[in-house]
Design an enzyme around this catalytic site. Sequence first.
Site, PDB file in Angstrom:
ATOM      1  N   GLU A  24       0.846  -1.061   0.094  1.00 27.66           N
ATOM      2  CA  GLU A  24       0.066   0.191  -0.054  1.00 27.66           C
ATOM      3  C   GLU A  24       0.903   1.216   0.075  1.00 27.66           C
ATOM      4  O   GLU A  24       0.652   2.369  -0.679  1.00 27.66           O
ATOM      5  CB  GLU A  24      -1.062   0.215   1.225  1.00 27.66           C
ATOM      6  CG  GLU A  24      -1.744  -1.239   1.448  1.00 27.66           C
ATOM      7  CD  GLU A  24      -2.835  -1.729   0.250  1.00 27.66           C
ATOM      8  OE1 GLU A  24      -2.801  -0.715  -0.819  1.00 27.66           O
ATOM      9  OE2 GLU A  24      -3.554  -2.530   0.381  1.00 27.66           O
ATOM     10  N   TYR A  54       1.439   6.663  -6.978  1.00 28.94           N
ATOM     11  CA  TYR A  54       0.606   7.686  -7.152  1.00 28.94           C
ATOM     12  C   TYR A  54       1.516   9.056  -7.328  1.00 28.94           C
ATOM     13  O   TYR A  54       1.115   9.866  -8.220  1.00 28.94           O
ATOM     14  CB  TYR A  54      -0.492   7.776  -6.024  1.00 28.94           C
ATOM     15  CG  TYR A  54      -1.598   6.464  -6.261  1.00 28.94           C
ATOM     16  CD1 TYR A  54      -1.858   5.776  -7.353  1.00 28.94           C
ATOM     17  CD2 TYR A  54      -1.847   6.137  -4.865  1.00 28.94           C
ATOM     18  CE1 TYR A  54      -2.664   4.704  -7.151  1.00 28.94           C
ATOM     19  CE2 TYR A  54      -2.606   4.835  -4.943  1.00 28.94           C
ATOM     20  CZ  TYR A  54      -3.009   4.171  -5.916  1.00 28.94           C
ATOM     21  OH  TYR A  54      -3.756   3.067  -5.982  1.00 28.94           O
ATOM     22  N   GLU A  95      -3.410  -5.811  -5.786  1.00 25.29           N
ATOM     23  CA  GLU A  95      -4.674  -5.746  -5.044  1.00 25.29           C
ATOM     24  C   GLU A  95      -5.380  -7.224  -5.172  1.00 25.29           C
ATOM     25  O   GLU A  95      -6.159  -7.634  -4.195  1.00 25.29           O
ATOM     26  CB  GLU A  95      -5.765  -4.868  -5.561  1.00 25.29           C
ATOM     27  CG  GLU A  95      -5.056  -3.463  -5.569  1.00 25.29           C
ATOM     28  CD  GLU A  95      -4.903  -3.020  -3.971  1.00 25.29           C
ATOM     29  OE1 GLU A  95      -5.391  -3.676  -3.110  1.00 25.29           O
ATOM     30  OE2 GLU A  95      -4.258  -1.946  -3.743  1.00 25.29           O
TER      31      GLU A  95
END
Length: 341
Positions: free
Chosen positions: A120, A127, A219
């Site tokens: 994560e 990002y 994911e």
Amino acid sequence: MEVSRKKIYNPNSTESVNERKIFGGNPTSMFDLNKIKYQWADHLWKTMLANTWFAEEVSMNDDKRDYLKLSAEEKIGYDRALAQLIFMDSLQANNLIDNINPFITSPEINLCLVRQAYEEALHSHAYAVMVESISANTEEIYDMWRNDMQLKSKNDYIAQVYMELAKNPTEENILKALFANQILEGIYFYSGFSYFYTLARSGKMLGSAQMIRFIQRDEVTHLILFQNMINALRNERADLFTPQLINEVIGMFKKAVEIEALWGDYITQGKILGLTSSLIEQYIQFLADSRLSKVGIAKVYGVQHPIKWVESFSSFNEQRSNFFEARVSNYAKGSVSFDDF
């Protein structure tokens, strides 16, 4: 019944491998990985390691140019979809470390959760690379999670279950948090990914879509982790799976579908080719049904997958012509599917 956090040092424990529990056990907190109860966790751990990647592997050189050529609606959708993903990975990294893992008493599962938290954090870095590479609205995107009221309303709901566990760590709240993770990993994230694949299908923002493919591969393992924890708990603690709890869980999924369908409309504004309101809603319903069926709960919507082309964009499981580049790429390393577990 309130559950205590596991001890980080427990030399007096005599718990055997067969006595291990998902939560409520009495572990020594030593990672003796020559003794494994949950074999699926060991398999998953090795798969997660094999999937190791880094954001810098993905070229974003063309995305800045592509971003400038996007329509106003496409830019808004890109920024909103990215802001949503940034929030969810940030929340999940903290949630796993501070809120979930302290109650999990199987060392092999603890390892998977720690690895997931790392991933994560890796996604958050990815990002940042995306934002800094293509967007002139860096601060705006990073503040959107609380300044955009539509997104904040969604975030408030997502965080609610986790905050309840933090305040009141009962057995039922731990189990509901596991289901909430299934919703987060298997509905909210997947819905967000589809926007980037839609742009890529039109030849736009290909570096961003490639980054999302790597993230989605992670994911999948996160979703499988919580799916298997829930199914293992069905065997260990069938008493927790009461009709009342199952109804609550179904209600959580229905609410998630409602919220995500509204969010999908908000992202696309009805102006993104290939993503109509009905397709978005049906896709989210399909995801909900799929996640429910994997944990032994009957499907609610009974719909078919409406945008199957998304699977070909996200797949790492076959050698094929890479849609990002005119070359053949083999992504077999670390490939994973639900059938493997």
